[in-house]
Design a protein around this motif. Structure first.
Motif, PDB file in Angstrom:
ATOM      1  N   ASP A 150       0.863  -1.178   0.000  1.00  0.00           N
ATOM      2  CA  ASP A 150       0.000   0.000   0.000  1.00  0.00           C
ATOM      3  C   ASP A 150       0.900   1.227   0.000  1.00  0.00           C
ATOM      4  OD1 ASP A 150      -2.525  -1.251   0.063  1.00  0.00           O
ATOM      5  OD2 ASP A 150      -2.360  -1.582   2.226  1.00  0.00           O
ATOM      6  N   VAL A 151       0.846   2.011  -1.064  1.00  0.00           N
ATOM      7  CA  VAL A 151       1.733   3.163  -1.207  1.00  0.00           C
ATOM      8  C   VAL A 151       1.279   4.281  -0.269  1.00  0.00           C
ATOM      9  CG1 VAL A 151       2.628   4.905  -2.788  1.00  0.00           C
ATOM     10  CG2 VAL A 151       2.258   2.557  -3.591  1.00  0.00           C
ATOM     11  N   VAL A 152       2.193   4.749   0.568  1.00  0.00           N
ATOM     12  CA  VAL A 152       1.913   5.876   1.445  1.00  0.00           C
ATOM     13  C   VAL A 152       2.513   7.156   0.880  1.00  0.00           C
ATOM     14  CG1 VAL A 152       2.174   6.810   3.784  1.00  0.00           C
ATOM     15  CG2 VAL A 152       1.788   4.361   3.450  1.00  0.00           C
ATOM     16  N   ALA A 153       3.693   7.057   0.272  1.00  0.00           N
ATOM     17  CA  ALA A 153       4.328   8.231  -0.329  1.00  0.00           C
ATOM     18  C   ALA A 153       5.184   7.790  -1.506  1.00  0.00           C
ATOM     19  CB  ALA A 153       5.183   8.968   0.691  1.00  0.00           C
ATOM     20  N   ALA A 154       5.020   8.460  -2.638  1.00  0.00           N
ATOM     21  CA  ALA A 154       5.801   8.183  -3.843  1.00  0.00           C
ATOM     22  C   ALA A 154       6.484   9.470  -4.280  1.00  0.00           C
ATOM     23  CB  ALA A 154       4.908   7.661  -4.960  1.00  0.00           C
ATOM     24  N   GLY A 155       7.789   9.435  -4.403  1.00  0.00           N
ATOM     25  CA  GLY A 155       8.525  10.626  -4.799  1.00  0.00           C
ATOM     26  C   GLY A 155       8.313  10.967  -6.263  1.00  0.00           C
ATOM     27  N   VAL A 156       8.300  12.268  -6.559  1.00  0.00           N
ATOM     28  CA  VAL A 156       8.174  12.761  -7.934  1.00  0.00           C
ATOM     29  C   VAL A 156       9.493  13.437  -8.303  1.00  0.00           C
ATOM     30  CG1 VAL A 156       6.889  14.230  -9.525  1.00  0.00           C
ATOM     31  CG2 VAL A 156       5.710  13.144  -7.595  1.00  0.00           C
ATOM     32  N   GLY A 199       6.098   6.548 -11.893  1.00  0.00           N
ATOM     33  CA  GLY A 199       6.483   6.683 -10.498  1.00  0.00           C
ATOM     34  C   GLY A 199       7.549   5.678 -10.114  1.00  0.00           C
ATOM     35  N   ALA A 200       8.762   6.164  -9.817  1.00  0.00           N
ATOM     36  CA  ALA A 200       9.894   5.291  -9.510  1.00  0.00           C
ATOM     37  C   ALA A 200      10.166   5.282  -8.012  1.00  0.00           C
ATOM     38  CB  ALA A 200      11.143   5.754 -10.264  1.00  0.00           C
ATOM     39  N   GLY A 201       9.774   4.198  -7.357  1.00  0.00           N
ATOM     40  CA  GLY A 201      10.063   4.047  -5.935  1.00  0.00           C
ATOM     41  C   GLY A 201       8.963   4.592  -5.048  1.00  0.00           C
ATOM     42  N   ALA A 202       8.909   4.075  -3.824  1.00  0.00           N
ATOM     43  CA  ALA A 202       7.872   4.499  -2.880  1.00  0.00           C
ATOM     44  C   ALA A 202       8.220   4.034  -1.479  1.00  0.00           C
ATOM     45  CB  ALA A 202       6.510   3.925  -3.290  1.00  0.00           C
ATOM     46  N   VAL A 203       7.495   4.598  -0.530  1.00  0.00           N
ATOM     47  CA  VAL A 203       7.493   4.127   0.848  1.00  0.00           C
ATOM     48  C   VAL A 203       6.061   3.731   1.169  1.00  0.00           C
ATOM     49  CG1 VAL A 203       7.730   4.838   3.266  1.00  0.00           C
ATOM     50  CG2 VAL A 203       9.458   5.495   1.581  1.00  0.00           C
ATOM     51  N   GLY A 204       5.899   2.582   1.787  1.00  0.00           N
ATOM     52  CA  GLY A 204       4.544   2.136   2.080  1.00  0.00           C
ATOM     53  C   GLY A 204       4.522   1.001   3.078  1.00  0.00           C
ATOM     54  N   VAL A 241       7.889   3.605  11.383  1.00  0.00           N
ATOM     55  CA  VAL A 241       7.870   4.884  10.663  1.00  0.00           C
ATOM     56  C   VAL A 241       6.639   5.670  11.096  1.00  0.00           C
ATOM     57  CG1 VAL A 241       7.611   5.990   8.400  1.00  0.00           C
ATOM     58  CG2 VAL A 241       9.148   4.028   8.662  1.00  0.00           C
ATOM     59  N   ASN A 242       6.824   6.927  11.432  1.00  0.00           N
ATOM     60  CA  ASN A 242       5.694   7.815  11.682  1.00  0.00           C
ATOM     61  C   ASN A 242       5.035   8.119  10.333  1.00  0.00           C
ATOM     62  OD1 ASN A 242       3.968   9.993  12.124  1.00  0.00           O
ATOM     63  ND2 ASN A 242       5.320  10.979  13.605  1.00  0.00           N
ATOM     64  N   PRO A 243       3.758   7.785  10.144  1.00  0.00           N
ATOM     65  CA  PRO A 243       3.124   8.023   8.843  1.00  0.00           C
ATOM     66  C   PRO A 243       3.298   9.451   8.333  1.00  0.00           C
ATOM     67  CG  PRO A 243       1.683   6.724  10.248  1.00  0.00           C
ATOM     68  CD  PRO A 243       2.832   7.156  11.106  1.00  0.00           C
ATOM     69  N   ALA A 244       3.361  10.422   9.246  1.00  0.00           N
ATOM     70  CA  ALA A 244       3.532  11.813   8.823  1.00  0.00           C
ATOM     71  C   ALA A 244       4.898  12.053   8.197  1.00  0.00           C
ATOM     72  CB  ALA A 244       3.341  12.744  10.029  1.00  0.00           C
ATOM     73  N   ASP A 245       5.877  11.171   8.506  1.00  0.00           N
ATOM     74  CA  ASP A 245       7.232  11.322   7.984  1.00  0.00           C
ATOM     75  C   ASP A 245       7.495  10.460   6.757  1.00  0.00           C
ATOM     76  OD1 ASP A 245       7.947  13.148   9.932  1.00  0.00           O
ATOM     77  OD2 ASP A 245       8.682  11.605  11.312  1.00  0.00           O
ATOM     78  N   GLY A 281       6.851  10.818   3.678  1.00  0.00           N
ATOM     79  CA  GLY A 281       7.369  11.569   2.542  1.00  0.00           C
ATOM     80  C   GLY A 281       8.865  11.771   2.616  1.00  0.00           C
ATOM     81  N   ARG A 282       9.373  12.038   3.826  1.00  0.00           N
ATOM     82  CA  ARG A 282      10.822  12.234   3.974  1.00  0.00           C
ATOM     83  C   ARG A 282      11.603  10.960   3.671  1.00  0.00           C
ATOM     84  NH1 ARG A 282       9.653  16.120   8.136  1.00  0.00           N
ATOM     85  NH2 ARG A 282      10.516  18.147   7.511  1.00  0.00           N
ATOM     86  N   TRP A 283      11.012   9.809   3.994  1.00  0.00           N
ATOM     87  CA  TRP A 283      11.711   8.553   3.725  1.00  0.00           C
ATOM     88  C   TRP A 283      11.881   8.303   2.229  1.00  0.00           C
ATOM     89  CZ3 TRP A 283      14.367   5.393   6.904  1.00  0.00           C
ATOM     90  CH2 TRP A 283      14.207   5.586   8.281  1.00  0.00           C
ATOM     91  N   THR A 284      11.091   8.978   1.375  1.00  0.00           N
ATOM     92  CA  THR A 284      11.300   8.819  -0.070  1.00  0.00           C
ATOM     93  C   THR A 284      12.626   9.431  -0.500  1.00  0.00           C
ATOM     94  OG1 THR A 284      10.152  10.874  -0.725  1.00  0.00           O
ATOM     95  CG2 THR A 284       8.804   8.887  -0.491  1.00  0.00           C
ATOM     96  N   ALA A 285      13.250  10.230   0.368  1.00  0.00           N
ATOM     97  CA  ALA A 285      14.584  10.756   0.059  1.00  0.00           C
ATOM     98  C   ALA A 285      15.591   9.636  -0.164  1.00  0.00           C
ATOM     99  CB  ALA A 285      15.065  11.675   1.184  1.00  0.00           C
ATOM    100  N   LEU A 286      15.308   8.459   0.393  1.00  0.00           N
ATOM    101  CA  LEU A 286      16.213   7.330   0.187  1.00  0.00           C
ATOM    102  C   LEU A 286      16.295   6.958  -1.289  1.00  0.00           C
ATOM    103  CD1 LEU A 286      15.330   5.023   3.215  1.00  0.00           C
ATOM    104  CD2 LEU A 286      17.358   6.448   2.927  1.00  0.00           C
ATOM    105  N   ASN A 287      15.156   6.989  -2.003  1.00  0.00           N
ATOM    106  CA  ASN A 287      15.185   6.686  -3.436  1.00  0.00           C
ATOM    107  C   ASN A 287      16.048   7.686  -4.195  1.00  0.00           C
ATOM    108  OD1 ASN A 287      11.829   5.669  -3.054  1.00  0.00           O
ATOM    109  ND2 ASN A 287      13.444   4.293  -3.706  1.00  0.00           N
ATOM    110  N   LEU A 288      16.077   8.935  -3.724  1.00  0.00           N
ATOM    111  CA  LEU A 288      16.938   9.947  -4.324  1.00  0.00           C
ATOM    112  C   LEU A 288      18.399   9.691  -3.970  1.00  0.00           C
ATOM    113  CD1 LEU A 288      17.621  12.799  -5.524  1.00  0.00           C
ATOM    114  CD2 LEU A 288      17.009  13.730  -3.279  1.00  0.00           C
ATOM    115  N   CYS A 289      18.682   9.477  -2.699  1.00  0.00           N
ATOM    116  CA  CYS A 289      20.066   9.342  -2.232  1.00  0.00           C
ATOM    117  C   CYS A 289      20.726   8.057  -2.708  1.00  0.00           C
ATOM    118  CB  CYS A 289      20.103   9.409  -0.711  1.00  0.00           C
ATOM    119  SG  CYS A 289      19.671  11.027  -0.023  1.00  0.00           S
TER     120      CYS A 289
END
Length: 359
Positions: free
Chosen positions: A31-37, A60-65, A141-145, A147-155
């Motif tokens: 279940d996708v919670v945040a997907a980086g753009v 959409g490449a990568g996600a946190v969920g 993971v705090n659900p509110a955070d 989006g920040r964890w999608t930074a891993l797909n960038l890094c």
């Protein structure tokens, strides 16, 4: 389920119902919670980047969920687990040279396109099907955070380049393209890996000043002039000593001149890693002098994406406090506003800023 679908290159995303992913052996539904753009997502969706992507497709490449369901061969993952979804999907029938598709983004060659037929649907959707090995546990993971964890797909991208270049603690690394989205992330990752100094060249003085402010004296910036010989000497003069590693992350719009200027700053027995996009859209190929490479024992290698173990290593760096995700600022959109998210990602010129879709 609801998803944002690219019906054809150049068309707006169509947010509509699509079939739910069907779980098989060796697969996980998340279940996708945040997907980086990505900042250049609009260029991919328009066809400008010429990526191997076959519409209609959910991009959409990568996600946190959170794991929704696992296949019968999964022994550790369980429904409800928070995971990072790695979009780099590799075929399983050739361990030495597997075909690769970037889920929801691109592919490498005909084999990658065949793999895309099964794993091509990306993360701008309520649910995502990934190979079991592409779902990496994140712990609590705090659900509110999310989006920040999608930074891993960038890094992960610059991390792959730094691993390929065998960056060692205390070394000096020069990041060519340091003022870009991936380049600025490379500065943060290199420091987290223990680089003694990161030389950050660029022309955007505002971004360079921000890098200095964020990271302090271990980052030394260089304002490029466009003159190859002069820029090379200025970059070498800015470093506290010999430059051990050069990582190039310049985009397709860049010329070969700054790539060559940066690469040839490396010391004797130094390493150069090329993982940017220069030349992908045509134009001159990169020319490096044969005698310089040979007589200085320079290693030049290409790197596309990153090895699988990089995911675990990077997550551990975050858990240890070496890489601080709090440095990233998140702007979130719901799935119904996927087109606005793509436009925002293209227009937001801030570094360490993430645009995410939260289905």
């Amino acid at each position: 389920m609801k998803a944002a679908v690219l019906e054809a290159f150049g068309s707006p995303l169509s947010v509509r119902e699509v079939p739910d992913p069907v779980l098989g052996t060796g697969e996980v539904v998340v279940d996708v919670v945040a997907a980086g753009v990505l900042p250049y997502a609009a260029e991919v969706l328009s066809g400008e980047r010429r990526y191997l992507l076959t519409p209609p497709v959910v991009p959409g490449a990568g996600a946190v969920g959170r794991v929704r369901a696992v296949g019968p061969d999964s022994t550790r993952l369980a429904p409800g687990d928070w995971v990072l979804c790695d979009p780099t999907v590799r075929s399983r029938d050739d361990a030495r040279t597997p075909d690769i598709t970037l889920q929801g983004a691109s592919a490498r060659g005909d084999g990658g396109l065949r793999l895309q037929e099964h794993f091509g649907q990306g993360s701008y959707a309520e649910r995502l099907l990934v190979p079991t090995e592409n779902a990496y546990p994140l712990g609590s993971v705090n659900p509110a955070d999310a989006g920040r964890w999608t930074a891993l797909n960038l890094c992960l991208v610059p991390f792959g380049g730094l691993l390929a270049g065998d960056l060692r603690a205390g070394e000096t690394v020069l990041v060519s393209g340091a003022t870009g989205h991936f380049g600025s992330a490379a500065v943060a990752v290199a420091l987290a890996m223990g680089a003694g100094c990161v030389v950050a060249p660029g022309r955007d003085e505002e971004v360079l000043a921000d890098l200095e402010h964020r990271f302090g004296p271990r980052v030394r910036t260089v304002r490029l002039s466009g003159d190859e010989a002069d820029d090379r000497e200025r970059m070498k003069g800015t470093a506290p000593g010999p430059i051990d590693l050069v990582l190039d992350l310049l985009p397709p719009s860049a010329s070969t001149t700054p790539v060559r200027a940066a690469a040839m700053t490396v010391r004797e027995h130094g390493r150069v890693v090329l993982m940017g996009g220069v030349g992908m859209l045509g134009g001159d190929d990169l020319a490096l002098p044969y005698p310089w490479i040979m007589r200085n024992n320079v290693t030049v290698r290409g790197q596309w994406m990153y090895p699988r173990e990089a995911n675990v290593q990077l997550i551990s760096m975050v858990d240890a406090g070496l890489l601080d995700l709090a440095a990233f600022d998140v702007t979130a959109f719901d799935l119904d506003h996927a087109n606005e998210a793509v436009a925002h990602a293209a227009s937001d010129n801030r570094r360490f800023a993430l645009t995410v879709i939260r289905p």
